[in-house]
Structure formats: structure tokens, C-alpha cells
Design a protein around this motif. Structure first.
Motif, PDB file in Angstrom:
ATOM      1  N   VAL A  15      39.976  47.976  38.829  1.00 26.11           N
ATOM      2  CA  VAL A  15      40.104  47.890  40.288  1.00 26.11           C
ATOM      3  C   VAL A  15      41.568  47.989  40.699  1.00 26.11           C
ATOM      4  O   VAL A  15      41.922  48.709  41.648  1.00 26.11           O
ATOM      5  CB  VAL A  15      39.486  46.572  40.809  1.00 26.11           C
ATOM      6  CG1 VAL A  15      39.736  46.417  42.318  1.00 26.11           C
ATOM      7  CG2 VAL A  15      37.989  46.541  40.526  1.00 26.11           C
ATOM      8  N   ALA A  16      42.448  47.266  39.978  1.00 27.88           N
ATOM      9  CA  ALA A  16      43.878  47.309  40.289  1.00 27.88           C
ATOM     10  C   ALA A  16      44.426  48.725  40.161  1.00 27.88           C
ATOM     11  O   ALA A  16      45.161  49.207  41.028  1.00 27.88           O
ATOM     12  CB  ALA A  16      44.650  46.360  39.367  1.00 27.88           C
ATOM     13  N   CYS A  19      43.310  50.919  43.038  1.00 29.22           N
ATOM     14  CA  CYS A  19      44.062  50.603  44.265  1.00 29.22           C
ATOM     15  C   CYS A  19      45.471  51.182  44.211  1.00 29.22           C
ATOM     16  O   CYS A  19      45.951  51.791  45.175  1.00 29.22           O
ATOM     17  CB  CYS A  19      44.127  49.091  44.465  1.00 29.22           C
ATOM     18  SG  CYS A  19      42.562  48.330  44.929  1.00 29.22           S
ATOM     19  N   PHE A  20      46.146  50.998  43.075  1.00 28.75           N
ATOM     20  CA  PHE A  20      47.511  51.493  42.951  1.00 28.75           C
ATOM     21  C   PHE A  20      47.560  53.025  42.971  1.00 28.75           C
ATOM     22  O   PHE A  20      48.467  53.620  43.556  1.00 28.75           O
ATOM     23  CB  PHE A  20      48.148  50.973  41.660  1.00 28.75           C
ATOM     24  CG  PHE A  20      48.473  49.507  41.687  1.00 28.75           C
ATOM     25  CD1 PHE A  20      48.948  48.898  42.835  1.00 28.75           C
ATOM     26  CD2 PHE A  20      48.299  48.716  40.561  1.00 28.75           C
ATOM     27  CE1 PHE A  20      49.242  47.551  42.883  1.00 28.75           C
ATOM     28  CE2 PHE A  20      48.590  47.358  40.584  1.00 28.75           C
ATOM     29  CZ  PHE A  20      49.064  46.774  41.750  1.00 28.75           C
ATOM     30  N   THR A  22      45.456  55.126  44.468  1.00 30.45           N
ATOM     31  CA  THR A  22      45.244  55.586  45.846  1.00 30.45           C
ATOM     32  C   THR A  22      46.473  55.312  46.698  1.00 30.45           C
ATOM     33  O   THR A  22      46.908  56.158  47.495  1.00 30.45           O
ATOM     34  CB  THR A  22      44.018  54.879  46.459  1.00 30.45           C
ATOM     35  OG1 THR A  22      42.891  55.059  45.606  1.00 30.45           O
ATOM     36  CG2 THR A  22      43.708  55.444  47.833  1.00 30.45           C
ATOM     37  N   ASN A  23      47.054  54.124  46.519  1.00 33.95           N
ATOM     38  CA  ASN A  23      48.277  53.769  47.230  1.00 33.95           C
ATOM     39  C   ASN A  23      49.400  54.748  46.906  1.00 33.95           C
ATOM     40  O   ASN A  23      50.142  55.187  47.789  1.00 33.95           O
ATOM     41  CB  ASN A  23      48.690  52.347  46.855  1.00 33.95           C
ATOM     42  CG  ASN A  23      50.061  51.979  47.394  1.00 33.95           C
ATOM     43  OD1 ASN A  23      50.232  51.710  48.578  1.00 33.95           O
ATOM     44  ND2 ASN A  23      51.053  51.988  46.524  1.00 33.95           N
ATOM     45  N   LEU A 219      45.392  48.166  50.353  1.00 41.34           N
ATOM     46  CA  LEU A 219      45.117  48.381  48.927  1.00 41.34           C
ATOM     47  C   LEU A 219      46.110  47.646  48.036  1.00 41.34           C
ATOM     48  O   LEU A 219      45.744  47.152  46.966  1.00 41.34           O
ATOM     49  CB  LEU A 219      45.163  49.879  48.609  1.00 41.34           C
ATOM     50  CG  LEU A 219      44.076  50.749  49.234  1.00 41.34           C
ATOM     51  CD1 LEU A 219      44.364  52.213  48.975  1.00 41.34           C
ATOM     52  CD2 LEU A 219      42.710  50.366  48.693  1.00 41.34           C
ATOM     53  N   LEU A 220      47.361  47.567  48.470  1.00 43.28           N
ATOM     54  CA  LEU A 220      48.413  47.007  47.621  1.00 43.28           C
ATOM     55  C   LEU A 220      48.162  45.556  47.224  1.00 43.28           C
ATOM     56  O   LEU A 220      48.187  45.227  46.028  1.00 43.28           O
ATOM     57  CB  LEU A 220      49.773  47.156  48.317  1.00 43.28           C
ATOM     58  CG  LEU A 220      51.006  47.019  47.436  1.00 43.28           C
ATOM     59  CD1 LEU A 220      51.048  48.145  46.402  1.00 43.28           C
ATOM     60  CD2 LEU A 220      52.272  47.052  48.287  1.00 43.28           C
ATOM     61  N   ILE A 222      45.386  43.937  47.172  1.00 44.95           N
ATOM     62  CA  ILE A 222      44.189  43.877  46.336  1.00 44.95           C
ATOM     63  C   ILE A 222      44.555  44.191  44.893  1.00 44.95           C
ATOM     64  O   ILE A 222      44.149  43.506  43.947  1.00 44.95           O
ATOM     65  CB  ILE A 222      43.115  44.861  46.840  1.00 44.95           C
ATOM     66  CG1 ILE A 222      42.631  44.460  48.229  1.00 44.95           C
ATOM     67  CG2 ILE A 222      41.928  44.910  45.866  1.00 44.95           C
ATOM     68  CD1 ILE A 222      41.683  45.457  48.874  1.00 44.95           C
ATOM     69  N   GLY A 223      45.369  45.246  44.713  1.00 49.00           N
ATOM     70  CA  GLY A 223      45.829  45.604  43.367  1.00 49.00           C
ATOM     71  C   GLY A 223      46.673  44.507  42.743  1.00 49.00           C
ATOM     72  O   GLY A 223      46.488  44.158  41.571  1.00 49.00           O
ATOM     73  N   CYS A 226      44.421  41.532  41.737  1.00 47.00           N
ATOM     74  CA  CYS A 226      43.593  41.839  40.567  1.00 47.00           C
ATOM     75  C   CYS A 226      44.416  41.823  39.284  1.00 47.00           C
ATOM     76  O   CYS A 226      43.969  41.319  38.244  1.00 47.00           O
ATOM     77  CB  CYS A 226      42.914  43.203  40.734  1.00 47.00           C
ATOM     78  SG  CYS A 226      41.544  43.194  41.908  1.00 47.00           S
TER      79      CYS A 226
END
Length: 229
Positions: A15-16, A19-20, A22-23, A219-220, A222-223, A226
Motif C-alpha cells: 500500500v505504501a 501511494c508513493f 502515484t504521488n 496519498l503521502l 497514507i504512505g 503504512c
């Protein structure tokens, strides 16, 4: 579902990473309009507001002096240094090249775990570490012909991020991961403010750029959370 610690950790890392990744793609897209210091600052402001609300709601707030605890301080230094070098590289390198170099991160963390935590690593992992670093050297091509100095920024970011991850392992478990995420987000945003002027100062942003930075700001943390968990 009763998941083992290894499986739970693997899922959190997936998941992390999503997120990273996509970021990073969003950051790469907006870097043609604004410098990466402004990206860090604007993204950080929105992320701080989001995380601060969650911290207060969940009762995860701790004294600000928590930042002076050695593993927390080292983690923040690693995160800020890694973010600045990574974003400096992302503006100059294709994402595919950058992520190829970043494949050395889990190898560097494994190597560091041997020396810092005395963890046992079998011969198969040692071979994987050797093969991985050899692959990174092939990508970087540290010769006169075809050398790209921006690859060194990416490699430096790997070093800082491995320090960050090793320090995270040593953070006392009674400190909530959300609060560590808040401290990290604040520190990275302040890092962006510090490098903003040397990079050319503030630039006007389009509505599209602001919207993409808001998505990146969601997103950041969340990453961050995680990867800490």
C-alpha cells in the motif's frame, strides 16, 4: 482474517509503495510548472492539515519534545534528506530509471539490519544484495561515457531512506505511528520552505496543479503511516 506479522507488513509495504508511486507520478507531472521546493511546501501544508485532524481525533497527540528522541530525530533527517534528493532527481530522470535505482533500497535496508540490529541474513539474501547492487551500478553507469550525475542524487536518496527505515525500527512502540507521520509531514514541508528560494522562489499555480498536489497530499501521509506501521 488473522494475518502473520510478515504478511501484514508486506501488505502495508505494498500500500505504501502504491501511494508513493502515484504521488511521484503526480510530482513529476507538476514539476514542469513549479520547483520541487514548492511541491514539498504546498503538498506538506495540505497533508499536515489532514494528519493533524486525524491525530487529534484519535488522541494520538504527544509532546513536541518527542522529536528529540534519537530514533525519531534520525528518521526525520533521513526522510527530509531523502525527499529533497529524490525530488531533485525526479525532475531530471525518467521515472523508470529512478525506480530502477530505488530497487537498491530494500537491499540497503537488509544490509543495514545486519550491522545495526545484528539480524541474521542467509547466503541467498547476500547473493541477492550483491546482484542488486551490481544492477544499480549498471543502471548508474559510473564511467565517463553516458554518466548521468542526477543518478547520484537518486542513490543519495536511497542512503537517506535506508537510514530512515532503520531508525523507524527503533522508535518506541508507545509512540503512535500517526504522530510520527505528523512530525514527518511537518518536517518535509519545512524542508521544502527552506529550499524554495534557492530553487527560484514561488511560482503561480494553475488549478490543475493545485488539485494534483491535494491528491498527492492525501496519498503521502497514507504512505508514511503504512511504512511506519
Amino acid at each position: 482474517m488473522n494475518l502473520s506479522p510478515n504478511l501484514r507488513g508486506n501488505l502495508l509495504m505494498v500500500v505504501a509503495t502504491a501511494c508513493f508511486a502515484t504521488n511521484d507520478a503526480l510530482t513529476k507531472f507538476v514539476s514542469s510548472e513549479i520547483n520541487f521546493g514548492q511541491v514539498m511546501l504546498v503538498r506538506g501544508v495540505f497533508a499536515m492539515a489532514l494528519i493533524a485532524g486525524l491525530v487529534v481525533r484519535r488522541g494520538a497527540m504527544r509532546p513536541i519534545r518527542t522529536i528529540l528522541i534519537a530514533p525519531v530525530a534520525v528518521r526525520i533527517v533521513g526522510e527530509v534528506g531523502g525527499a529533497i534528493l529524490f525530488l531533485a532527481a525526479i525532475t531530471q530522470l525518467p521515472l523508470a530509471n529512478l525506480y530502477s535505482i530505488f530497487q537498491a533500497l530494500p537491499l540497503a535496508v537488509t544490509l543495514g539490519a545486519v550491522f545495526v540490529f545484528n539480524e541474521r541474513v542467509g547466503w541467498r539474501r547476500w547473493l541477492a544484495i550483491a546482484a542488486g547492487f551490481t544492477g544499480v551500478l549498471i543502471i548508474i553507469r559510473p564511467g565517463v561515457a553516458g554518466f548521468n550525475q542526477y543518478a547520484l542524487l537518486a542513490l543519495g536518496s536511497v542512503v537517506f531512506c535506508s537510514i530512515r527505515d532503520l531508525a523507524t525500527k527503533s522508535i518506541p512502540k508507545e509512540i503512535p505511528s500517526l504522530f510520527i507521520t505528523l512530525l514527518t509531514t511537518i518536517s518535509v514541508g519545512m524542508g521544502g520552505a527552506l529550499v524554495l528560494v534557492p530553487l527560484g522562489g514561488w511560482s503561480p499555480m494553475s488549478g490543475q496543479t493545485l488539485a494534483l498536489l491535494i491528491v498527492a497530499a492525501i496519498l503521502l501521509p497514507i504512505g508514511y503511516n503504512c511504512i511506519i506501521m
